[in-house]
Design an enzyme around this catalytic site. Structure first.
Site, PDB file in Angstrom:
ATOM      1  N   LYS A 140       0.804  -1.227   0.000  1.00  0.00           N
ATOM      2  CA  LYS A 140       0.000   0.000   0.000  1.00  0.00           C
ATOM      3  C   LYS A 140       0.838   1.278   0.000  1.00  0.00           C
ATOM      4  O   LYS A 140       0.517   2.248  -0.694  1.00  0.00           O
ATOM      5  CB  LYS A 140      -0.948  -0.002   1.204  1.00  0.00           C
ATOM      6  CG  LYS A 140      -2.015  -1.080   1.147  1.00  0.00           C
ATOM      7  CD  LYS A 140      -2.948  -0.978   2.352  1.00  0.00           C
ATOM      8  CE  LYS A 140      -3.963  -2.097   2.372  1.00  0.00           C
ATOM      9  NZ  LYS A 140      -4.912  -1.964   3.499  1.00  0.00           N
TER      10      LYS A 140
ATOM     11  N   ASP B 139      -9.747   2.516   2.706  1.00  0.00           N
ATOM     12  CA  ASP B 139      -9.674   1.919   4.044  1.00  0.00           C
ATOM     13  C   ASP B 139     -10.373   2.763   5.113  1.00  0.00           C
ATOM     14  O   ASP B 139     -11.103   2.239   5.946  1.00  0.00           O
ATOM     15  CB  ASP B 139      -8.220   1.692   4.460  1.00  0.00           C
ATOM     16  CG  ASP B 139      -7.630   0.427   3.854  1.00  0.00           C
ATOM     17  OD1 ASP B 139      -8.404  -0.487   3.499  1.00  0.00           O
ATOM     18  OD2 ASP B 139      -6.395   0.350   3.729  1.00  0.00           O
TER      19      ASP B 139
END
Length: 308
Positions: free
Chosen positions: A92, A128
């Site tokens: 990420k 997220d």
């Protein structure tokens, strides 16, 4: 034709010879998740259920891409007929440096978990934080703005959770990390969100602490929600980031790690009489937001939830 199962894992070597590696896949794989490890990922079953329900003629696959292979895999991605990919550990943060265009929220987090291919360009997003917020509302019927939150961990997941809490103006935010300096640095980045009038007696509204028993024990009475954003719980041998003896029945516990069994943190919370949930609901909601990013239409949330 032989049908490829979505439980199959592809490697970078497969990806670099994709037309041959995936020639038997029906329907064609045009989405996927890059990770290391990736075998445990439940994203394929959730996303494939959504694709089938929406009559979108493609599959979502698993790609075992190691950290040193990410740049090559992303380069290949632009040359194939893919819609996009999801990114999980350890990609990420690294992906930010290999993407053509990163949206504002992902850039602020320094992490990307969703990539969309747009006219041959890689566009990066992060779902997220919003996924976490929706998960808390679903699991505990309360909004982040009404909670005093302690986040365990200041890495990729911890940053996303802490940033979302700050954006939604939570009542109080405590960031706990084994490397105290990292927690302090993240708190410093978020301090502008906490300049409002809310005051809570002897405890500051925004605080960084070391992830140690003595400091955690002191904080328990002044928080409502504790979030595990560390990797503890991914492996069977892991212990809970906070032992049951430090927890209390009044707290809510959310573990961003998901598992078919109870994670050590969820087990510790239940032992202490606290309400607890694991990261399946966050996986669901961030995945639904990713689906909406790729296709510009509402995700079939109930179908995706049932698949999980």
């Amino acid at each position: 034709m032989k049908k490829k199962r979505t439980t199959e894992r592809y490697t970078l070597a497969d990806f670099e010879n994709w037309r041959e590696a995936a020639r038997d896949a029906q329907p064609a794989i045009r989405l996927g998740v890059f990770g290391d490890p990736v075998a445990h990922s439940l994203s394929p079953q959730m996303q494939n259920a959504a694709l089938k329900h929406c009559k979108i003629d493609m599959q979502y696959g698993r790609f075992h891409i190691r950290a040193n292979e990410l740049r090559s895999a992303l380069h290949v991605l632009t040359e194939l007929d893919f819609i996009g990919v999801s990114l999980t550990v350890p990609h990420k943060i690294a992906a930010v440096n290999h993407i053509d265009d990163v949206d504002e929220s992902a850039r602020g987090l320094g992490a990307v978990n969703t990539i969309k291919i747009d006219n041959g360009k890689l566009r990066g997003f992060n779902t997220d934080g919003r996924g976490f917020s929706r998960a808390i509302r679903e699991e505990f019927s309360v909004d982040l703005r009404d909670l005093r939150v302690m986040v365990l961990g200041a890495g990729g997941a911890g940053r996303a959770v802490a940033m979302q809490c700050a954006k939604e103006s939570c009542e109080r935010l405590v960031i706990a990390n084994r490397t105290f300096e990292k927690a302090k640095l993240l708190a410093t980045e978020l301090q502008d969100f906490f300049t409002g009038p809310k005051v809570f007696g002897p405890v500051p509204r925004l605080q960084a602490i070391p992830l140690e028993e003595a400091t955690i024990r002191f904080q328990i009475g002044n928080v409502d929600l504790i979030v595990n954003a560390t990797p503890l719980g991914l492996n069977r041998a892991d212990t809970s980031p906070i032992p049951a003896r430090l927890l209390a029945p009044h707290v809510m516990v959310y573990d961003t790690v998901y598992s078919s069994n109870r994670t050590p943190f969820v087990s510790a919370a239940i032992e202490a009489g606290a309400r607890a949930a694991n990261g399946l609901s966050m996986l669901l909601h961030q995945g639904a937001l990713a689906f909406e990013t790729w296709f510009g239409r509402e995700a079939p949330l109930d179908v995706m939830r049932a698949a999980l």
